[in-house]
Design a protein around this motif. Structure first.
Motif, PDB file in Angstrom:
ATOM      1  N   VAL A  26       0.851  -1.191   0.000  1.00 43.88           N
ATOM      2  CA  VAL A  26       0.000   0.000   0.000  1.00 43.88           C
ATOM      3  C   VAL A  26       0.884   1.238   0.000  1.00 43.88           C
ATOM      4  O   VAL A  26       1.762   1.390   0.856  1.00 43.88           O
ATOM      5  CB  VAL A  26      -0.925   0.010   1.238  1.00 43.88           C
ATOM      6  N   ASN A  27       0.677   2.109  -0.979  1.00 48.38           N
ATOM      7  CA  ASN A  27       1.463   3.338  -1.098  1.00 48.38           C
ATOM      8  C   ASN A  27       2.957   3.043  -1.161  1.00 48.38           C
ATOM      9  O   ASN A  27       3.779   3.780  -0.597  1.00 48.38           O
ATOM     10  CB  ASN A  27       1.158   4.280   0.076  1.00 48.38           C
ATOM     11  N   GLY A  28       3.310   1.983  -1.865  1.00 51.35           N
ATOM     12  CA  GLY A  28       4.706   1.580  -1.951  1.00 51.35           C
ATOM     13  C   GLY A  28       5.605   2.612  -2.607  1.00 51.35           C
ATOM     14  O   GLY A  28       6.801   2.691  -2.295  1.00 51.35           O
ATOM     15  N   THR A  29       5.068   3.425  -3.491  1.00 55.24           N
ATOM     16  CA  THR A  29       5.887   4.439  -4.171  1.00 55.24           C
ATOM     17  C   THR A  29       6.410   5.494  -3.199  1.00 55.24           C
ATOM     18  O   THR A  29       7.351   6.210  -3.521  1.00 55.24           O
ATOM     19  CB  THR A  29       5.076   5.131  -5.277  1.00 55.24           C
ATOM     20  N   ALA A  30       5.813   5.552  -1.998  1.00 54.97           N
ATOM     21  CA  ALA A  30       6.296   6.507  -0.997  1.00 54.97           C
ATOM     22  C   ALA A  30       7.702   6.161  -0.535  1.00 54.97           C
ATOM     23  O   ALA A  30       8.414   7.014   0.025  1.00 54.97           O
ATOM     24  CB  ALA A  30       5.353   6.537   0.202  1.00 54.97           C
ATOM     25  N   LEU A  31       8.126   4.917  -0.772  1.00 54.73           N
ATOM     26  CA  LEU A  31       9.452   4.480  -0.358  1.00 54.73           C
ATOM     27  C   LEU A  31      10.498   4.645  -1.451  1.00 54.73           C
ATOM     28  O   LEU A  31      11.697   4.549  -1.190  1.00 54.73           O
ATOM     29  CB  LEU A  31       9.412   3.010   0.081  1.00 54.73           C
ATOM     30  N   THR A  32      10.051   4.898  -2.677  1.00 57.85           N
ATOM     31  CA  THR A  32      10.978   5.027  -3.794  1.00 57.85           C
ATOM     32  C   THR A  32      11.922   6.208  -3.576  1.00 57.85           C
ATOM     33  O   THR A  32      11.486   7.325  -3.300  1.00 57.85           O
ATOM     34  CB  THR A  32      10.210   5.215  -5.113  1.00 57.85           C
ATOM     35  N   GLY A  33      13.217   5.927  -3.685  1.00 52.99           N
ATOM     36  CA  GLY A  33      14.233   6.970  -3.520  1.00 52.99           C
ATOM     37  C   GLY A  33      14.553   7.304  -2.078  1.00 52.99           C
ATOM     38  O   GLY A  33      15.430   8.128  -1.808  1.00 52.99           O
ATOM     39  N   LYS A  34      13.866   6.663  -1.130  1.00 55.83           N
ATOM     40  CA  LYS A  34      14.098   6.939   0.279  1.00 55.83           C
ATOM     41  C   LYS A  34      15.247   6.068   0.807  1.00 55.83           C
ATOM     42  O   LYS A  34      15.442   4.935   0.366  1.00 55.83           O
ATOM     43  CB  LYS A  34      12.842   6.653   1.102  1.00 55.83           C
ATOM     44  N   SER A  35      15.990   6.596   1.766  1.00 58.38           N
ATOM     45  CA  SER A  35      17.040   5.810   2.409  1.00 58.38           C
ATOM     46  C   SER A  35      16.410   5.002   3.533  1.00 58.38           C
ATOM     47  O   SER A  35      15.732   5.544   4.398  1.00 58.38           O
ATOM     48  CB  SER A  35      18.138   6.717   2.953  1.00 58.38           C
ATOM     49  N   VAL A  36      16.628   3.680   3.495  1.00 57.43           N
ATOM     50  CA  VAL A  36      16.005   2.765   4.453  1.00 57.43           C
ATOM     51  C   VAL A  36      17.083   1.919   5.117  1.00 57.43           C
ATOM     52  O   VAL A  36      17.875   1.254   4.434  1.00 57.43           O
ATOM     53  CB  VAL A  36      14.977   1.849   3.773  1.00 57.43           C
ATOM     54  N   LEU A  37      17.116   1.933   6.441  1.00 57.78           N
ATOM     55  CA  LEU A  37      17.995   1.049   7.203  1.00 57.78           C
ATOM     56  C   LEU A  37      17.202  -0.178   7.617  1.00 57.78           C
ATOM     57  O   LEU A  37      16.130  -0.056   8.218  1.00 57.78           O
ATOM     58  CB  LEU A  37      18.537   1.751   8.446  1.00 57.78           C
ATOM     59  N   LEU A  38      17.722  -1.356   7.305  1.00 55.77           N
ATOM     60  CA  LEU A  38      17.065  -2.610   7.659  1.00 55.77           C
ATOM     61  C   LEU A  38      18.017  -3.461   8.484  1.00 55.77           C
ATOM     62  O   LEU A  38      19.060  -3.905   7.981  1.00 55.77           O
ATOM     63  CB  LEU A  38      16.648  -3.369   6.393  1.00 55.77           C
ATOM     64  N   THR A  39      17.692  -3.681   9.758  1.00 54.69           N
ATOM     65  CA  THR A  39      18.467  -4.615  10.557  1.00 54.69           C
ATOM     66  C   THR A  39      17.843  -5.997  10.446  1.00 54.69           C
ATOM     67  O   THR A  39      16.646  -6.135  10.214  1.00 54.69           O
ATOM     68  CB  THR A  39      18.510  -4.196  12.042  1.00 54.69           C
ATOM     69  N   GLY A  40      18.681  -7.018  10.576  1.00 56.36           N
ATOM     70  CA  GLY A  40      18.165  -8.379  10.422  1.00 56.36           C
ATOM     71  C   GLY A  40      17.955  -8.766   8.976  1.00 56.36           C
ATOM     72  O   GLY A  40      17.145  -9.641   8.675  1.00 56.36           O
ATOM     73  N   ALA A  41      18.702  -8.154   8.069  1.00 58.10           N
ATOM     74  CA  ALA A  41      18.498  -8.388   6.639  1.00 58.10           C
ATOM     75  C   ALA A  41      18.875  -9.799   6.204  1.00 58.10           C
ATOM     76  O   ALA A  41      18.427 -10.257   5.154  1.00 58.10           O
ATOM     77  CB  ALA A  41      19.297  -7.368   5.822  1.00 58.10           C
ATOM     78  N   SER A  42      19.679 -10.491   6.973  1.00 57.19           N
ATOM     79  CA  SER A  42      20.083 -11.838   6.571  1.00 57.19           C
ATOM     80  C   SER A  42      19.105 -12.906   7.034  1.00 57.19           C
ATOM     81  O   SER A  42      19.266 -14.090   6.717  1.00 57.19           O
ATOM     82  CB  SER A  42      21.478 -12.152   7.118  1.00 57.19           C
ATOM     83  N   GLY A  43      18.068 -12.519   7.770  1.00 63.17           N
ATOM     84  CA  GLY A  43      17.080 -13.476   8.260  1.00 63.17           C
ATOM     85  C   GLY A  43      16.021 -13.814   7.236  1.00 63.17           C
ATOM     86  O   GLY A  43      16.009 -13.277   6.122  1.00 63.17           O
ATOM     87  N   LEU A  44      15.129 -14.694   7.604  1.00 65.01           N
ATOM     88  CA  LEU A  44      14.063 -15.154   6.705  1.00 65.01           C
ATOM     89  C   LEU A  44      13.208 -13.996   6.212  1.00 65.01           C
ATOM     90  O   LEU A  44      13.063 -13.773   5.003  1.00 65.01           O
ATOM     91  CB  LEU A  44      13.192 -16.187   7.435  1.00 65.01           C
ATOM     92  N   VAL A  45      12.640 -13.228   7.129  1.00 61.41           N
ATOM     93  CA  VAL A  45      11.782 -12.105   6.751  1.00 61.41           C
ATOM     94  C   VAL A  45      12.620 -10.952   6.221  1.00 61.41           C
ATOM     95  O   VAL A  45      12.282 -10.325   5.210  1.00 61.41           O
ATOM     96  CB  VAL A  45      10.930 -11.645   7.952  1.00 61.41           C
ATOM     97  N   GLY A  46      13.740 -10.675   6.881  1.00 61.85           N
ATOM     98  CA  GLY A  46      14.572  -9.545   6.486  1.00 61.85           C
ATOM     99  C   GLY A  46      15.116  -9.649   5.075  1.00 61.85           C
ATOM    100  O   GLY A  46      15.147  -8.662   4.339  1.00 61.85           O
ATOM    101  N   SER A  47      15.546 -10.841   4.676  1.00 61.11           N
ATOM    102  CA  SER A  47      16.120 -10.995   3.342  1.00 61.11           C
ATOM    103  C   SER A  47      15.080 -10.752   2.253  1.00 61.11           C
ATOM    104  O   SER A  47      15.368 -10.133   1.225  1.00 61.11           O
ATOM    105  CB  SER A  47      16.738 -12.392   3.177  1.00 61.11           C
TER     106      SER A  47
END
Length: 254
Positions: A26-47
Motif C-alpha cells: 500500500v502506497n509503496g511508491t512513498a518508499l521510492t528513492g528513500k534511504s532505508v535502514l534494515l536490521t536483520g536483513a540476513s534473516g528469513l523475513v529480512g532478506s
C-alpha cells in the motif's frame, strides 16, 4: 550452503514473487528513492524485505554482523556493520528504519535468556534514538505474536516475549514523548525462501527432511494450532504498515 543474490534471482518464481509483493504494498511508491535502514536483513523475513525494498527503488542500507555476507546477498545495498550487543557506529541519515534483527530461534532462548531480553531492549532504544537524530519519517519494529497470552515472567523462556513487549513499549513512548512516527508489526509463524540452516523450528526441520526424502520426525502429537503466513505476504503487510500505518499502533500480521 552459501546462497548469494544470483542464486535467488536464477529462480523466475522468486523474481516474480518479489515483483508481485512490491506491487501489492500500500502506497509503496512513498518508499521510492528513500534511504532505508534494515536490521536483520540476513534473516528469513529480512532478506525478503530487502529484495522487495530494492524492487521499490529504495536506497537500502542492510545492517548485520557479517558485511561480506550482506554484500554477497544484496549487492545493490550498502552493508553496515551492526550487532545487537554493540553501540551504533552509523554516520548516515535514514528516512526510514526497520528493526528486524533479533533471536527468534527457541534454542537461543535456553542458551542465553538474559542476552535475548537485554539485547532486545537496548538495540531498540539505540535505533529509536538514531531515528530522532536522523529526523526519520518512520520507524517500524518487527515484534511477535508471542506478546499475546499469559507470559509467565518468572519463567526464563519468557525472555523472548517480554523483550518484544519492552521493545513495543519503547516505540509507544517515543511516539508519545518525542512525536516520532513509530509502528509495530506482530508476526506469527512465517515460512518461505530464506530459512537458514541454523533454524531449528519444526517447519524448517520438516522442509529439510522432505527435501532429503527423509522421514518427518514428530516430537509431539502434532495437535497444536498455529497461524502460518508465507514470507511474501508477511513482507507486503510489513511495508504497508510502514507507509500507511497509524503512528503509535501495533498491527497483527497473520
Amino acid at each position: 550452503m552459501k546462497m548469494n543474490y544470483t542464486d535467488y534471482y536464477k529462480s523466475e518464481i522468486y523474481r516474480d514473487s518479489v515483483k508481485s509483493t512490491a506491487g501489492s504494498v500500500v502506497n509503496g511508491t512513498a518508499l521510492t528513492g528513500k534511504s532505508v535502514l534494515l536490521t536483520g536483513a540476513s534473516g528469513l523475513v529480512g532478506s525478503y524485505l530487502a529484495d522487495v525494498l530494492t524492487e521499490l527503488g529504495c536506497d537500502l542500507f542492510t545492517a548485520g554482523r557479517n558485511t561480506q555476507k550482506l554484500t554477497d546477498r544484496f549487492p545493490q545495498s550498502h552493508p553496515l556493520k551492526y550487532d545487537l550487543t554493540d553501540e551504533l557506529g552509523f554516520s548516515e541519515r535514514f528516512d526510514y528504519i526497520i528493526h528486524g534483527a533479533g533471536y527468534g530461534h527457541p534454542g537461543a532462548f535456553a542458551e542465553d535468556p538474559k542476552g535475548i531480553l537485554m539485547n532486545s531492549l537496548l538495540s531498540t532504544e539505540r535505533l529509536l534514538e538514531y531515528a530522532i537524530k536522523s529526523d526519520a519519517e518512520g520507524f517500524l519494529y518487527i515484534s511477535s505474536g508471542e506478546v499475546y497470552g499469559n507470559v509467565e515472567s518468572m519463567n526464563p523462556r519468557a525472555c523472548y516475549p517480554l523483550g518484544k513487549q519492552a521493545g513495543e513499549n519503547l516505540c509507544a513512548i517515543y511516539h508519545d514523548r518525542y512525536d516520532l512516527n513509530t509502528v509495530v508489526t506482530r508476526l506469527c509463524h512465517t515460512f518461505g525462501p530464506g530459512i537458514s540452516e541454523k533454524d531449528n523450528r519444526a517447519t524448517a526441520q520438516f522442509f529439510r527432511s522432505a527435501l532429503k526424502h527423509e522421514d518427518i520426525i514428530m516430537k509431539s502429537r502434532g495437535e497444536q494450532l498455529r497461524s502460518y503466513l508465507y514470507v511474501a505476504d508477511s513482507a507486503s503487510a510489513i511495508l504497508s504498515v510502514l507507509t500507511s500505518g497509524e503512528s503509535g499502533r501495533a498491527y497483527d500480521i497473520s
